[in-house]
Design a protein around this motif. Sequence first.
Motif: not given
Length: 246
Positions: A226-246
Amino acid sequence: MAGHSKWANIQHRKGRQDAVRAKLFSKLSKEITVAAKMGDPDPEKNPRLRLAVKEAKGQSMPKDNIERAIKKAMGGEGDNYEEIRYEGYGPNGVAVIVEAMTDNRNRTASNVRSTFSKNGGNLGETGSVAFMFERKGEVVYPADAGDADTVMMAAIEAGAEDVESGEDGHYIWCQDTDLNEVATALEAALGESEATRLVWKPGNTTELDLEQMQSLMRLVEALEDDDDVQRVTTNFEASDEVMAQL
């Protein structure tokens, strides 16, 4: 806080090439124009503008684009932009803060609400998730800026509050009102930063598996489109194994 820095890495790694870069430059330009409009057009006399320009340079935005954005403010553009924060929950109860800059509040609210609902989330009231975050200044340096001890000492002397160092770099946090001063002191000690900005730092996080992370990323990417959105922040946590698969 691993979740925050990992999310920054996802954004950096995914990239989505030229179309995303053009959209990013557009959002950075908008922030520069508004910052220049609200204060002095000289970055040295306007802390918000200085930080906006610094962030743009950190994203490799061309100097001509930066100067053009400042000139827009001097020419009267940027008068009608309003800064709005939206809060809600993404898939699996992840807290989401959306920062927008718009000249049409109704359009933006409608679009953000629709994006949440289409992607497994719910838009909440102002304050519904902000209590899970702290407003902080963040300065990011690459890993080769120095070892953890060197960066820690520089951060302490600069007046920072916390540092997280790892293979992906050094994340330094300070009070939001101290960001300009801390960033200037760090620059003198460590050189140019990769990023200097105000952020929402999660106080607690929600652990996600791969499928849940993929759902969250669909929401975040849809919001960022969305052109009006400047930044999105979340409070997720994920393991290194999960991050490696994204």
